[in-house]
Design a protein around this motif. Structure first.
Motif, PDB file in Angstrom:
ATOM      1  N   LYS A 207      26.383  29.306  41.521  1.00 36.47           N
ATOM      2  CA  LYS A 207      27.563  29.621  42.349  1.00 36.47           C
ATOM      3  C   LYS A 207      28.133  30.982  41.990  1.00 36.47           C
ATOM      4  O   LYS A 207      28.576  31.734  42.873  1.00 36.47           O
ATOM      5  CB  LYS A 207      28.627  28.538  42.179  1.00 36.47           C
ATOM      6  CG  LYS A 207      29.847  28.744  43.086  1.00 36.47           C
ATOM      7  CD  LYS A 207      30.852  27.628  42.929  1.00 36.47           C
ATOM      8  CE  LYS A 207      31.999  27.789  43.937  1.00 36.47           C
ATOM      9  NZ  LYS A 207      32.689  29.089  43.858  1.00 36.47           N
ATOM     10  N   MET A 208      28.111  31.337  40.699  1.00 33.46           N
ATOM     11  CA  MET A 208      28.584  32.661  40.279  1.00 33.46           C
ATOM     12  C   MET A 208      27.787  33.758  40.978  1.00 33.46           C
ATOM     13  O   MET A 208      28.368  34.740  41.470  1.00 33.46           O
ATOM     14  CB  MET A 208      28.444  32.801  38.754  1.00 33.46           C
ATOM     15  CG  MET A 208      28.734  34.185  38.201  1.00 33.46           C
ATOM     16  SD  MET A 208      28.529  34.266  36.387  1.00 33.46           S
ATOM     17  CE  MET A 208      26.737  34.072  36.230  1.00 33.46           C
TER      18      MET A 208
ATOM     19  N   ASP B 116      28.512  33.686  44.812  1.00 33.56           N
ATOM     20  CA  ASP B 116      29.836  34.263  45.079  1.00 33.56           C
ATOM     21  C   ASP B 116      29.783  35.783  45.089  1.00 33.56           C
ATOM     22  O   ASP B 116      30.464  36.433  45.893  1.00 33.56           O
ATOM     23  CB  ASP B 116      30.841  33.795  44.028  1.00 33.56           C
ATOM     24  CG  ASP B 116      31.249  32.337  44.217  1.00 33.56           C
ATOM     25  OD1 ASP B 116      30.938  31.768  45.292  1.00 33.56           O
ATOM     26  OD2 ASP B 116      31.861  31.767  43.298  1.00 33.56           O
TER      27      ASP B 116
ATOM     28  N   GLU C 254      28.355  36.859  48.376  1.00 27.77           N
ATOM     29  CA  GLU C 254      29.299  36.706  49.488  1.00 27.77           C
ATOM     30  C   GLU C 254      30.425  37.734  49.439  1.00 27.77           C
ATOM     31  O   GLU C 254      31.027  38.045  50.467  1.00 27.77           O
ATOM     32  CB  GLU C 254      29.867  35.283  49.476  1.00 27.77           C
ATOM     33  CG  GLU C 254      28.803  34.229  49.806  1.00 27.77           C
ATOM     34  CD  GLU C 254      29.314  32.811  49.697  1.00 27.77           C
ATOM     35  OE1 GLU C 254      30.445  32.620  49.171  1.00 27.77           O
ATOM     36  OE2 GLU C 254      28.593  31.878  50.123  1.00 27.77           O
ATOM     37  N   SER C 255      30.697  38.271  48.234  1.00 28.36           N
ATOM     38  CA  SER C 255      31.775  39.249  48.080  1.00 28.36           C
ATOM     39  C   SER C 255      31.243  40.663  47.859  1.00 28.36           C
ATOM     40  O   SER C 255      32.013  41.564  47.508  1.00 28.36           O
ATOM     41  CB  SER C 255      32.656  38.857  46.882  1.00 28.36           C
ATOM     42  OG  SER C 255      33.133  37.549  46.998  1.00 28.36           O
TER      43      SER C 255
ATOM     44  N   GLU D 191      31.628  42.798  37.362  1.00 29.93           N
ATOM     45  CA  GLU D 191      30.892  42.776  38.618  1.00 29.93           C
ATOM     46  C   GLU D 191      29.635  43.637  38.529  1.00 29.93           C
ATOM     47  O   GLU D 191      28.577  43.280  39.073  1.00 29.93           O
ATOM     48  CB  GLU D 191      31.783  43.254  39.760  1.00 29.93           C
ATOM     49  CG  GLU D 191      32.882  42.274  40.152  1.00 29.93           C
ATOM     50  CD  GLU D 191      34.138  42.411  39.303  1.00 29.93           C
ATOM     51  OE1 GLU D 191      34.117  43.160  38.294  1.00 29.93           O
ATOM     52  OE2 GLU D 191      35.138  41.754  39.647  1.00 29.93           O
TER      53      GLU D 191
END
Length: 333
Positions: A195-196, A199, A202-203, A296
């Motif tokens: 999920k990390m 995510d 998606e971002s 990030e």
């Protein structure tokens, strides 16, 4: 093993030893070899014009032409750097190995760089203090260049592109093997880790927009522990073939996550980011930067790469890559 010409060796040794060398015997031992280049430690005894024999150690790096994805001229970049004035920008405590002789064989598309041998600690031998010191010194170096904007640096043509990290991420993300794997029911990687990574996908556009607001600096782009040597309180940085324009903090992704010291990974993240900004802020204003995006950047550069390494690893090595991803998860959470 690289072919060594006696006349080239004596020319390099003459500069290194500060005396005319008329002959030298030598023994060559490979330090590193592979697709990128062949690096050898050359040792022996040199004889000067007075007949005095002087023991020596010198490094020969031979680089043949090859094309890195999205950066086809990187194979000759270190040669171009040593031919330029970049060496004058370093400090006593942060620099690269001194170059004693350099040449290009146009017919063979091959460079040779004869350089200083550095005796120091690197790789797994680096301590937390050395990590922190390297981060601060890099920040200081980049801050000085960012403030001074030396004209010759702006004129260098063989530098990797500022979008290198973004293009690298999108290249990996477009690879269905890793992209589909973390979304499949058969994926053994823990779901919160997947999920990390999802995510981030998606971002990605919003994250990249934030990163692109950071100052553009000269990045090493291979700033990991095997390329960092700590010697007598100094930080020496080798292997500049991927260097180019990038964003503030980009090099910290490699320092923290590339073959990481997992036991101390989160601690090094917490220590190195402030140290890096401390060094940079000595020459440039950072008060307007409220989001350093280093976390990030680590995921953009190493998220899918760690998934690939996991998928290709032997069973007894798979947990190494999962645990590295776990540590990256801990940095945020």
């Amino acid at each position: 093993m690289s072919h060594i010409k006696t006349e080239t060796l004596t020319q390099a040794l003459s500069k290194m030893l500060g005396a005319e060398i008329i002959s030298a015997d030598f023994h060559s031992k490979q330090l590193h070899g592979g697709t990128v280049g062949d690096v050898s430690l050359v040792t022996g005894n040199a004889q000067n014009a007075k007949g005095v024999k002087i023991p020596y150690k010198i490094v020969l790096k031979t680089q043949k032409k090859w094309e890195r994805h999205n950066d086809p001229h990187s194979w000759r970049r270190e040669y171009d750097f040593y031919k330029s004035n970049i060496g004058a920008l370093f400090s006593e405590t942060f620099h690269w190995p001194e170059c004693y002789h350099i040449e290009m064989n146009e017919e063979e598309n091959e460079t040779q760089i004869w350089m200083e041998y550095i005796n120091g600690l690197s790789g797994a031998d680096l301590t937390g203090d050395m990590y922190e010191r390297a981060a601060e010194e890099l920040g200081r170096f980049q801050g000085k260049l960012f403030a001074a904007q030396p004209a010759f640096l702006q004129e260098l043509t063989n530098l990797s592109n500022v979008d290198y990290m973004k293009n690298f991420y999108f290249h990996y993300r477009s690879w269905k093997r890793v992209y589909d794997f973390i979304r499949s029911d058969d994926c053994e990687i823990p779901k919160h880790i997947c999920k990390m990574l999802i995510d981030i996908d998606e971002s990605a556009e919003e994250i990249i927009n934030r990163i692109e607001k950071l100052p553009i600096v000269l990045c090493h782009r291979d700033f990991w522990v095997e390329n960092i040597i700590h010697s007598d309180g100094k930080t020496i940085l080798i292997d500049w073939d991927t260097a180019g324009w990038g964003y503030l903090g980009e090099d910290l992704a490699s320092l923290i996550a590339d073959e990481a010291d997992m036991e101390h990974m989160v601690d090094y993240y917490n220590r190195c980011v402030p140290a890096y900004y401390k060094g940079f802020s000595e020459s440039a204003d950072t008060t307007h930067i409220t989001d350093n995006c280093v976390y990030e950047m680590i995921l953009l550069m190493f998220g899918y790469r760690l998934v690939e390494w996991y998928m290709d690893a032997a069973d007894d090595e798979k947990m190494l890559h999962i645990n590295t991803l776990r540590k990256i998860y801990e940095m945020r959470h």
